[in-house]
Design an enzyme around this catalytic site. Sequence first.
Site, PDB file in Angstrom:
ATOM      1  N   ASN A  65       0.829  -1.202   0.000  1.00 35.79           N
ATOM      2  CA  ASN A  65       0.000   0.000   0.000  1.00 35.79           C
ATOM      3  C   ASN A  65       0.866   1.255   0.000  1.00 35.79           C
ATOM      4  O   ASN A  65       2.079   1.197   0.202  1.00 35.79           O
ATOM      5  CB  ASN A  65      -0.917   0.009   1.220  1.00 35.79           C
ATOM      6  CG  ASN A  65      -1.909  -1.132   1.205  1.00 35.79           C
ATOM      7  OD1 ASN A  65      -2.540  -1.400   0.187  1.00 35.79           O
ATOM      8  ND2 ASN A  65      -2.053  -1.815   2.333  1.00 35.79           N
ATOM      9  N   CYS A  74      -5.739  -7.790  -3.848  1.00 35.23           N
ATOM     10  CA  CYS A  74      -6.368  -6.650  -4.519  1.00 35.23           C
ATOM     11  C   CYS A  74      -6.943  -7.140  -5.830  1.00 35.23           C
ATOM     12  O   CYS A  74      -6.205  -7.608  -6.709  1.00 35.23           O
ATOM     13  CB  CYS A  74      -5.358  -5.531  -4.755  1.00 35.23           C
ATOM     14  SG  CYS A  74      -6.029  -4.150  -5.715  1.00 35.23           S
ATOM     15  N   GLY A  75      -8.252  -7.048  -5.976  1.00 35.08           N
ATOM     16  CA  GLY A  75      -8.905  -7.527  -7.181  1.00 35.08           C
ATOM     17  C   GLY A  75      -8.540  -6.732  -8.417  1.00 35.08           C
ATOM     18  O   GLY A  75      -8.298  -7.289  -9.494  1.00 35.08           O
ATOM     19  N   ASN A 151      -9.156 -10.196   2.468  1.00 35.72           N
ATOM     20  CA  ASN A 151      -8.792  -9.088   3.357  1.00 35.72           C
ATOM     21  C   ASN A 151     -10.072  -8.580   4.017  1.00 35.72           C
ATOM     22  O   ASN A 151     -11.175  -8.872   3.571  1.00 35.72           O
ATOM     23  CB  ASN A 151      -8.037  -7.978   2.600  1.00 35.72           C
ATOM     24  CG  ASN A 151      -8.793  -7.456   1.401  1.00 35.72           C
ATOM     25  OD1 ASN A 151      -9.945  -7.814   1.166  1.00 35.72           O
ATOM     26  ND2 ASN A 151      -8.168  -6.600   0.637  1.00 35.72           N
ATOM     27  N   HIS A 153     -13.229  -6.287   5.447  1.00 28.66           N
ATOM     28  CA  HIS A 153     -14.060  -5.167   5.006  1.00 28.66           C
ATOM     29  C   HIS A 153     -15.203  -4.937   5.984  1.00 28.66           C
ATOM     30  O   HIS A 153     -15.719  -5.881   6.590  1.00 28.66           O
ATOM     31  CB  HIS A 153     -14.639  -5.435   3.609  1.00 28.66           C
ATOM     32  CG  HIS A 153     -13.603  -5.486   2.540  1.00 28.66           C
ATOM     33  ND1 HIS A 153     -13.264  -4.396   1.783  1.00 28.66           N
ATOM     34  CD2 HIS A 153     -12.821  -6.507   2.121  1.00 28.66           C
ATOM     35  CE1 HIS A 153     -12.302  -4.743   0.929  1.00 28.66           C
ATOM     36  NE2 HIS A 153     -12.019  -6.011   1.117  1.00 28.66           N
ATOM     37  N   ASN A 184     -10.740  -2.301   5.728  1.00 30.61           N
ATOM     38  CA  ASN A 184     -11.231  -1.473   4.638  1.00 30.61           C
ATOM     39  C   ASN A 184     -12.669  -1.082   4.972  1.00 30.61           C
ATOM     40  O   ASN A 184     -13.395  -1.840   5.623  1.00 30.61           O
ATOM     41  CB  ASN A 184     -11.208  -2.242   3.312  1.00 30.61           C
ATOM     42  CG  ASN A 184      -9.814  -2.673   2.917  1.00 30.61           C
ATOM     43  OD1 ASN A 184      -9.030  -1.901   2.394  1.00 30.61           O
ATOM     44  ND2 ASN A 184      -9.479  -3.941   3.181  1.00 30.61           N
ATOM     45  N   GLU A 202      -9.638   2.682   1.802  1.00 31.43           N
ATOM     46  CA  GLU A 202      -8.838   1.464   1.822  1.00 31.43           C
ATOM     47  C   GLU A 202      -7.821   1.468   2.948  1.00 31.43           C
ATOM     48  O   GLU A 202      -7.146   2.468   3.188  1.00 31.43           O
ATOM     49  CB  GLU A 202      -8.112   1.274   0.481  1.00 31.43           C
ATOM     50  CG  GLU A 202      -9.009   0.833  -0.650  1.00 31.43           C
ATOM     51  CD  GLU A 202      -8.241   0.174  -1.777  1.00 31.43           C
ATOM     52  OE1 GLU A 202      -7.494  -0.797  -1.500  1.00 31.43           O
ATOM     53  OE2 GLU A 202      -8.361   0.635  -2.927  1.00 31.43           O
ATOM     54  N   ARG A 203      -7.728   0.337   3.601  1.00 28.27           N
ATOM     55  CA  ARG A 203      -6.739   0.152   4.655  1.00 28.27           C
ATOM     56  C   ARG A 203      -5.334   0.360   4.087  1.00 28.27           C
ATOM     57  O   ARG A 203      -4.918  -0.301   3.162  1.00 28.27           O
ATOM     58  CB  ARG A 203      -6.861  -1.271   5.229  1.00 28.27           C
ATOM     59  CG  ARG A 203      -5.868  -1.613   6.316  1.00 28.27           C
ATOM     60  CD  ARG A 203      -6.047  -3.038   6.811  1.00 28.27           C
ATOM     61  NE  ARG A 203      -5.803  -4.036   5.779  1.00 28.27           N
ATOM     62  CZ  ARG A 203      -5.685  -5.342   6.026  1.00 28.27           C
ATOM     63  NH1 ARG A 203      -5.816  -5.798   7.262  1.00 28.27           N
ATOM     64  NH2 ARG A 203      -5.468  -6.194   5.041  1.00 28.27           N
ATOM     65  N   CYS A 211     -12.078  -0.189  -5.390  1.00 21.66           N
ATOM     66  CA  CYS A 211     -11.478  -1.299  -4.651  1.00 21.66           C
ATOM     67  C   CYS A 211     -12.165  -2.572  -5.108  1.00 21.66           C
ATOM     68  O   CYS A 211     -13.375  -2.728  -4.907  1.00 21.66           O
ATOM     69  CB  CYS A 211     -11.634  -1.101  -3.146  1.00 21.66           C
ATOM     70  SG  CYS A 211     -11.002  -2.476  -2.155  1.00 21.66           S
ATOM     71  N   GLY A 212     -11.412  -3.482  -5.716  1.00 24.26           N
ATOM     72  CA  GLY A 212     -12.000  -4.714  -6.239  1.00 24.26           C
ATOM     73  C   GLY A 212     -12.523  -5.625  -5.151  1.00 24.26           C
ATOM     74  O   GLY A 212     -13.647  -6.130  -5.228  1.00 24.26           O
ATOM     75  N   THR A 213     -11.712  -5.845  -4.109  1.00 28.49           N
ATOM     76  CA  THR A 213     -12.196  -6.688  -3.015  1.00 28.49           C
ATOM     77  C   THR A 213     -13.335  -5.993  -2.283  1.00 28.49           C
ATOM     78  O   THR A 213     -14.257  -6.645  -1.784  1.00 28.49           O
ATOM     79  CB  THR A 213     -11.062  -7.025  -2.028  1.00 28.49           C
ATOM     80  OG1 THR A 213     -10.485  -5.811  -1.530  1.00 28.49           O
ATOM     81  CG2 THR A 213      -9.995  -7.878  -2.689  1.00 28.49           C
ATOM     82  N   GLY A 214     -13.298  -4.657  -2.230  1.00 26.15           N
ATOM     83  CA  GLY A 214     -14.390  -3.904  -1.620  1.00 26.15           C
ATOM     84  C   GLY A 214     -15.685  -4.068  -2.387  1.00 26.15           C
ATOM     85  O   GLY A 214     -16.772  -4.158  -1.794  1.00 26.15           O
TER      86      GLY A 214
END
Length: 268
Positions: A65, A74-75, A151, A153, A184, A202-203, A211-214
């Site tokens: 990061n 990260c997606g 990760n 969220h 996140n 994002e963290r 944010c893909g994972t978000g």
Amino acid sequence: MQTIRFHKMQGAGNDYIYVNNMAYPLANPEELAVRWSAPHTGIGADGLVLIDRSDVADFRMRIFNADGSEAKMCGNASRCIGKYVYEQGLTTKTAVALETLSGIKELQLKVSAGKVDEVTVDMGEPQLISENVSLETGKQRYTGTVVSVGNPHYVIFTDDVAAIDLPTVGPLIERHPMFPDRTNVEFVEVVNTGEVRMRVWERGSGITMACGTGACATLVASATAKHTDRRALVRMDGGDLTIEWDAATNKILMTGDAVMVFEGTIST
């Protein structure tokens, strides 16, 4: 001092600096992520991504990061790596296995005229879905859904996502004692059963365009609460992602763009 070739890439506005660590091994990526990510004195990015060899997959990804901390997944970066390895001639495969700190992710590349237009990432199964988790910070109380997609969220539904004071609220929730490893934070406005609007803190990086994972965590939280179907468009400041939480496999599929912005060299 070493001269490094890098590529600046973005997926839905989530931008990272990409380095082929097989050609340019970096001994101090944590430090370089901070220096190079700086918007005025560096390249400017949400962080640094290293592409490396893997003993268990086609390639390995490490993500640092903008504050130097290492992320598990990260997606958006995963999609960009799919484009990078194909277009840079590191592979001829259109199905690429990518090792991450949260497991091996499968990338399906949509190729046209030698260029990768779109990538679908199998993000695996979500974990630790806990609804109606409340916390208090900054003299306000928030209720959200805790979801892990490699990760952590914390997804909060709101009637007006634009009204959220994200620069103030984001870091307070990220570092709340409830999340000892930080988290996140997503604020989500439901448009209809097939579309949501999301803003993210994002963290380790702060406010980012996407944010893909978000987006994956948002879809899981939305579908669990019956706000949306199990497939929906997640709209973010930097662009849109199509997220599907497959009922048969319980896996999350994320589809979106990957864009090469520019390339150059920089000294360590």
